[in-house]
Design an enzyme around this catalytic site. Structure first.
Site, PDB file in Angstrom:
ATOM      1  N   SER A 167      -3.114  18.763  12.784  1.00 27.68           N
ATOM      2  CA  SER A 167      -3.837  16.944  12.413  1.00 27.68           C
ATOM      3  C   SER A 167      -3.181  16.345  12.764  1.00 27.68           C
ATOM      4  CB  SER A 167      -3.997  17.377  10.499  1.00 27.68           C
ATOM      5  OG  SER A 167      -4.426  15.956  10.168  1.00 27.68           O
ATOM      6  N   TYR A 182      -1.358  19.824   2.626  1.00 26.95           N
ATOM      7  CA  TYR A 182      -1.702  19.762   3.607  1.00 26.95           C
ATOM      8  C   TYR A 182      -0.885  19.034   5.042  1.00 26.95           C
ATOM      9  CZ  TYR A 182      -5.273  19.045   7.607  1.00 26.95           C
ATOM     10  OH  TYR A 182      -6.339  19.112   8.286  1.00 26.95           O
TER      11      TYR A 182
HETATM   12  N1  LIG Z   1     -11.942  17.574   9.765  1.00 28.69           N
HETATM   13  C1  LIG Z   1     -11.240  16.800   9.703  1.00 28.69           C
HETATM   14  O1  LIG Z   1     -11.216  15.751  10.261  1.00 28.69           O
HETATM   15  C2  LIG Z   1      -9.918  17.323  10.623  1.00 28.69           C
HETATM   16  C3  LIG Z   1      -8.853  16.972  10.798  1.00 28.69           C
HETATM   17  C4  LIG Z   1      -7.680  17.424  11.035  1.00 28.69           C
HETATM   18  C5  LIG Z   1      -7.583  18.994  11.364  1.00 28.69           C
HETATM   19  N2  LIG Z   1      -8.605  19.393  10.493  1.00 28.69           N
HETATM   20  C6  LIG Z   1      -8.610  21.160  11.454  1.00 28.69           C
HETATM   21  O2  LIG Z   1      -9.172  21.539  11.270  1.00 28.69           O
HETATM   22  C7  LIG Z   1      -9.150  23.000  11.097  1.00 28.69           C
HETATM   23  C8  LIG Z   1     -10.808  22.961  10.915  1.00 28.69           C
HETATM   24  O3  LIG Z   1     -11.494  22.446  10.653  1.00 28.69           O
HETATM   25  P1  LIG Z   1     -12.866  21.618  10.447  1.00 28.69           P
HETATM   26  O4  LIG Z   1     -13.330  20.146   9.339  1.00 28.69           O
HETATM   27  O5  LIG Z   1     -14.001  22.245  11.403  1.00 28.69           O
HETATM   28  O6  LIG Z   1     -13.480  22.567   8.956  1.00 28.69           O
HETATM   29  P2  LIG Z   1     -14.496  22.916   8.118  1.00 28.69           P
HETATM   30  O7  LIG Z   1     -14.225  22.865   6.415  1.00 28.69           O
HETATM   31  O8  LIG Z   1     -15.492  22.258   9.153  1.00 28.69           O
HETATM   32  O9  LIG Z   1     -14.579  24.524   8.842  1.00 28.69           O
HETATM   33  C9  LIG Z   1     -13.378  25.592   8.867  1.00 28.69           C
HETATM   34  C10 LIG Z   1     -14.228  26.361   9.011  1.00 28.69           C
HETATM   35  O10 LIG Z   1     -13.448  27.867   8.177  1.00 28.69           O
HETATM   36  C11 LIG Z   1     -13.904  28.337   7.800  1.00 28.69           C
HETATM   37  N3  LIG Z   1     -12.514  29.227   7.206  1.00 28.69           N
HETATM   38  C12 LIG Z   1     -11.864  28.483   6.361  1.00 28.69           C
HETATM   39  N4  LIG Z   1     -11.467  29.285   5.021  1.00 28.69           N
HETATM   40  C13 LIG Z   1     -11.243  30.438   5.748  1.00 28.69           C
HETATM   41  C14 LIG Z   1     -10.194  31.730   5.897  1.00 28.69           C
HETATM   42  N5  LIG Z   1      -9.830  32.045   5.167  1.00 28.69           N
HETATM   43  N6  LIG Z   1     -10.512  32.772   6.664  1.00 28.69           N
HETATM   44  C15 LIG Z   1     -11.329  32.420   7.679  1.00 28.69           C
HETATM   45  N7  LIG Z   1     -12.336  31.425   7.436  1.00 28.69           N
HETATM   46  C16 LIG Z   1     -11.915  30.443   6.765  1.00 28.69           C
HETATM   47  C17 LIG Z   1     -14.847  27.471   7.471  1.00 28.69           C
HETATM   48  O11 LIG Z   1     -15.943  29.557   6.964  1.00 28.69           O
HETATM   49  C18 LIG Z   1     -15.780  27.316   8.238  1.00 28.69           C
HETATM   50  O12 LIG Z   1     -16.422  28.042   8.930  1.00 28.69           O
HETATM   51  C19 LIG Z   1      -8.603  22.879  10.174  1.00 28.69           C
HETATM   52  O13 LIG Z   1      -7.853  23.991  10.881  1.00 28.69           O
HETATM   53  C20 LIG Z   1      -8.518  21.444   9.420  1.00 28.69           C
HETATM   54  O14 LIG Z   1      -7.633  21.454   9.203  1.00 28.69           O
HETATM   55  C21 LIG Z   1      -9.388  19.133  10.690  1.00 28.69           C
END
Ligand SMILES: NC(=O)c1ccc[n+]([C@@H]2O[C@H](COP(=O)([O-])OP(=O)(O)OC[C@H]3O[C@@H](n4cnc5c(N)ncnc54)[C@H](O)[C@@H]3O)[C@@H](O)[C@H]2O)c1
Length: 277
Positions: A167, A182
């Site tokens: 991130s 985080y």
């Molecule tokens: N969206 C953002 O702004 C952003 C920015 C930087 C990094 N990220 C990172 O990207 C990754 C994905 O985030 P996103 O925004 O797509 O989130 P999201 O919440 O849209 O999707 C997360 C997915 O992970 C699954 N999940 C959650 N806990 C789990 C577990 N214990 N085991 C297996 N699956 C699990 C959920 O069911 C969901 O399908 C994360 O690591 C997040 O930290 C997101």
């Protein structure tokens, strides 16, 4: 010399031949199996679509099996070889069982995308130890266990690519809301990436990460609904906007494929310039 190369008559080095060099083939994932954790939604879902469209076999894994199955059907309808597995990545035994099943089903396990993760936007002074540790376990420790488990299959071919989804919070500590576990987990993921790149490079495994900015997924639903916080993010970002989730596809495909064959230990910021300030 490969048939798409010519020899430079001064240095003797191989150079690409313009008439034969297939630049798009660098991104092809044909015959490669891609495992993506937490891929039923959001960035993981985009990674599944992008890698599937590039020809990869897609192992969708998520703790939400119903949503994973819906994506499996969607990918199959798009002509992609895909299958879903229920996997909560905080359960170590389940990671081992599911990765084994994926490798047996597709015949290999070549690319791992550690994507499952979440945030805890509460003030540090009120954060309970168990809540802090919960985020570290999901975002960091489980990613390490997935790397270690996947390496066993990658060592067999002396080839593999691992992408850890970090991130902007992996390289900075600010933002419109507190989020200390985080920040800690995503920062550690950047250095875990470097560490494993060093350990496994000579065995053909590349380990990289991406650093997305605020991306339009469920994870930032509350931030997006809070005008003051949203304005802070937009003002703080050189490109003056959030990322569309589809904008994660290019960087992920680059790091997954041979297009990045000389890249390891790197964190590619997909951040609208957030980390440039
Ligand atoms: N969206 C953002 O702004 C952003 C920015 C930087 C990094 N990220 C990172 O990207 C990754 C994905 O985030 P996103 O925004 O797509 O989130 P999201 O919440 O849209 O999707 C997360 C997915 O992970 C699954 N999940 C959650 N806990 C789990 C577990 N214990 N085991 C297996 N699956 C699990 C959920 O069911 C969901 O399908 C994360 O690591 C997040 O930290 C997101």
């Amino acid at each position: 010399m490969k048939n798409d190369e010519v020899i430079d008559n001064v240095s003797g080095f191989a150079m690409p031949a313009a008439s034969k060099f297939d630049v798009f083939n660098l991104f092809c994932l044909k015959n490669r199996t891609v495992v993506i954790t937490g891929s039923a939604q959001g960035i993981g879902r985009v990674a599944a679509i992008a890698c599937g469209k590039a020809g990869g076999n897609i192992a969708i894994t998520d703790k939400d099996i119903n949503a994973a199955k819906i994506l499996e059907d969607e990918l199959k309808d798009a002509g992609i070889n895909a299958k879903s597995w229920e996997l909560d990545v905080v359960i170590e035994d389940k990671i081992i069982e599911v990765f084994d099943s994926i490798s047996s089903h597709f015949g290999s396990l070549d690319i791992l995308i550690n994507n499952a993760g979440t945030a805890n936007r509460n003030p540090a002074e009120e954060m309970k130890t168990e809540d802090f540790e919960k985020i570290i376990r999901l975002n960091l420790t489980s990613s390490f266990i997935c790397c270690r488990t996947a390496s066993k299959y990658m060592f067999k071919n002396n080839k593999g690519s691992i992408i850890n989804i970090s991130s902007i919070m992996g390289v900075t500590g600010g933002g419109p809301a507190p989020n200390s576990p985080y920040h800690a987990s995503k920062g550690a993921l950047v250095n875990l990436t470097r560490s494993l790149a060093n350990e496994w490079g000579e065995r053909g495994i590349r380990v990289n990460s991406i650093g997305p900015t605020y991306t339009k997924t469920r994870l930032i639903k509350e931030l997006n609904a809070n005008k003051e916080k949203l304005d802070h993010i937009i003002e703080r970002t050189p490109l003056k906007r959030l990322a569309e989730v589809s904008e994660m596809a290019g960087g992920i495909l680059f790091l997954a494929s041979d297009a990045s064959s000389i890249v390891t230990g790197h964190t590619l910021m997909l951040d609208g310039g957030w980390s440039a300030i």
